[in-house]
Scaffold this active site. Sequence first.
Site, short mmCIF file in Angstrom:
data_model
loop_
_atom_site.label_atom_id
_atom_site.label_comp_id
_atom_site.label_asym_id
_atom_site.label_seq_id
_atom_site.Cartn_x
_atom_site.Cartn_y
_atom_site.Cartn_z
N ILE A 502 44.94 40.44 35.67
CA ILE A 502 43.87 40.53 34.66
C ILE A 502 42.71 41.39 35.14
CG2 ILE A 502 44.44 38.33 33.58
CD1 ILE A 502 42.24 37.03 35.26
N GLY A 503 42.83 41.95 36.33
CA GLY A 503 41.77 42.82 36.84
C GLY A 503 42.22 43.52 38.10
N VAL A 504 41.62 44.69 38.36
CA VAL A 504 41.95 45.49 39.53
C VAL A 504 40.66 46.01 40.14
CG1 VAL A 504 43.19 47.49 40.41
CG2 VAL A 504 44.17 46.18 38.53
N PHE A 507 39.28 45.77 46.23
CA PHE A 507 39.80 44.68 47.05
C PHE A 507 41.28 44.43 46.78
CE2 PHE A 507 39.89 42.31 43.20
CZ PHE A 507 38.78 42.75 42.50
N GLY A 508 41.79 44.77 45.63
CA GLY A 508 43.15 44.45 45.22
C GLY A 508 43.19 43.98 43.78
N ASN A 509 44.12 43.08 43.47
CA ASN A 509 44.31 42.61 42.10
C ASN A 509 43.71 41.23 41.88
OD1 ASN A 509 45.72 44.95 41.47
ND2 ASN A 509 47.72 44.04 41.92
N VAL A 510 43.40 40.95 40.61
CA VAL A 510 43.00 39.61 40.18
C VAL A 510 44.08 39.10 39.23
CG1 VAL A 510 41.25 38.20 39.06
CG2 VAL A 510 40.56 40.18 40.41
N LYS A 524 41.83 36.17 43.17
CA LYS A 524 41.54 37.50 43.71
C LYS A 524 42.23 37.64 45.06
CE LYS A 524 37.38 39.33 43.32
NZ LYS A 524 35.96 39.69 43.57
N ASP A 620 25.57 45.78 41.01
CA ASP A 620 26.64 46.34 40.18
C ASP A 620 26.64 45.67 38.81
OD1 ASP A 620 28.68 48.08 39.61
OD2 ASP A 620 30.26 46.88 40.53
#
Length: 837
Positions: A502-504, A507-510, A524, A620
């Site tokens: 559901i996210g990138v 750090f990597g993927n979520v 995460k 951010d």
Amino acid sequence: MAILLLLLFSVPIAVAVTTTKSDTFKPPDNYLIDCGSSAQTTLPDRRIFISDSTSSKHLQYEGREITISDQSADVPLPIYKSARVFNAEATYSFHVSKTGWHWVRLHFFPIKNDFKLQETKFTVIAGESLVLLHEYTPKGIEMREYLMNVTMENLSIRFSGEKDSPAFINAIEVVSVPDMLISENVDALFPVGKKVDGMTRFSFQKMYRINVGGAIIGPGNDTLGRNWDSDQKFLKPQSAAKSVSIAPNVVKYLEGGSPLIAPPTVYASAMEMGDSNTIASNFNITWQFDLDHSYPYLVRLHFCDIVSKSLNELYFNVYVGGKIAISALDLSTVTSGLSVAYYKDLFVEPAMVTNPFLVQVGPLNEPVGTKNAILNGLEILRINNSVNSLDGAFGADGKSATGPSRGTVAAVGFAMMFGAFAGLGAMAVKWQKRPQDWQKKNSFSSWLLPLHAGDTSFLGSSKTSLGSKKSAFYSSTMGLGRYLSFAELQEATKNWDANSVIGVGGFGNVYLGVLEDGTKVAVKRGNPQSEQGINEFQTELQMLSKLRHRHLVSLIGYCDENAEMILVYEYMEHGPMRDHLYGKGLPAISWKQRLEICIGAARGLHYLHTGAATAIIHRDVKSTNILLDESFVAKMADFGLSKDVGMGEAHVSTAVKGSFGYLDPEYFRKQQLTDKSDVYSFGVVLLEVLCARPAIDPALPREQVNLAEWAMQWKRKGLLDKIIDPNLVGHINPESMNKFAEAAEACLAEYGVDRPTMGDVLWNLEYALQLQDQVKTDEGSNGSGSALANGAPLAPTVDNRPITTPAQPSQNPAEVQVIEEHSGTAMFAHPANLNSR
């Protein structure tokens, strides 16, 4: 704002103007020399040039005296009928009675004679080292005009032929110029917002001076003896524009302005669109010029609205070198009047110079004003290069502006490549020789453990106890919560199924995960190969371990098995706020929902800035980092770039990081991060909410690419309602929108000191919500029993500003870090109903 597109807008105020005046300047130094003539020469404009024979004090020359003339020559001015020729180095010297800016004009015409002046090559140097001409061969009648800041009491102009070639000169002018002609600093064409200081240290050569839409102006009709050419030969195509003019005596000047910048005759004529105010007027008026891209340039644009019948009719864009130079120029706002002279200077670096070099004006692609654009005058001045030359790549000392020779460059390049490969080889060897426990040293635990120094409950636990399924711990200084095994998370995410992503991030993927008890979580999973990701991961852990607030995403637990770095968060059902504004095709959310989401995010940021033991700057803030739960409650997320501000510190000096389009321009310039940097970014988010479009959209027309600049232009015109999300039209209280827009504008102030605190922003958003609620209250009741007093929303009574109640100091800093879910709302004790909803 100084960062993104150039803006010339301000709140309309009364600007003093003066009618056309005869501002005359009597130059302290006014040397006009007719070289090679036996007597003085009077020009048609009544200027008198004296002979260098009768005034030999200016010339130092030890060669053979050679003068030539051709009284029958077909030339526009008599000063071209005679010339002085030098077969050795010669120098003209002029005493400077007042240092400062001076014109230096050199007149050349190779009179036919035995010296073959059409083939000669010579160099001219002014002062100690300014190269005016290098290996120059005049081909016809030429006047070279320079603008120099003379700082010595004597100005010399030295002529020297190349090899056996003679040098020659027909006439010389050295004339004082008022200091106001050149500003100390100007705006750069690119990057947007950059200021170029110290313009007085440069020297200039006039390349083009154009009276746009008008006739040629000679020295006798100019306030400083300048020549202005017609623009016809530069206009491409000529059918794109038509000329317009008024009487020069109608032209007015801003207070502090002067006809010395440009005479009224320049401002009294212009080119406007040849097909102005038509439905299909999407073209630009274009002028083309030949420029050498080895030099920087000063471009001066002259404007005067002589086409409008009333104020606020004319809005247009100005492009220089293919880049937008002035977005949505509104001369009514700048000058507060019609027929008022205005000019704009731009510094153009060599990298921005194209050939042909284009100057363009064109209409706005907006439903406002007339579809027209104008330009009255244009000047392009070459600026000396790095070796103090205005002609060629070599300075007076022979040094080149282009750097080392080609062979040297090749050798340096080879050495750099060799060094790079050697460095890579060393890295490879080091990688092969890394210790056997490398994975352990680079695991989650290796950088997690030092954070807990002194936390005996954590350090006293064995790997076995920490690794036991569903074992939990809690630290007053950490709050990491539940430990989750890698196997449990692997099962929860269906073996890290790509469909669960559901996210990138760096750090990597979520991943979306479902725990055994049915709890949905966001997982995460850190990427060990990403150094940046590791740093951000560590920062996020540090931040979330000491923060608890309803409007901050909560950390549920963690995992550190098998060199993994995994953090587990509460799952936010409705995802990023941005998805509900544009780009995902989701149903539009109402204005009230948007206000409540913004209020929630503002509460979270306000808590970061004021509610923790030390102030925390998110760094951010953007619409994708504001997440929505199942009830559309907003929570700030992604603390990987966050920074602590120590007690008593106003800022943190740090490398610039953030997201393009949201970045605080002051932080970008100074590399000093403050809580006002978050405020600026939040202002951009507010405009996203109102206009339902990205902060940066390169696919849009140039003037619309940057949301903050584009929206603020419309706000200052009082026309912001023209660009809001169409889904809001007819459903938004104008007063609520105006209060919301005021908050956004305040957030976007160029300097942080001028921006409000997040507490102030929060108060204004609450006020905007009350104004929106007033509509429904007025429609649904006769005013009794409502939250409004006499039909008006609750509001502060002191200067329309929030009255803040400072939070009580904590008994122990650690107590601040472990806070109940809603305790942060105590920070918002403003009169305007700022309690938690």
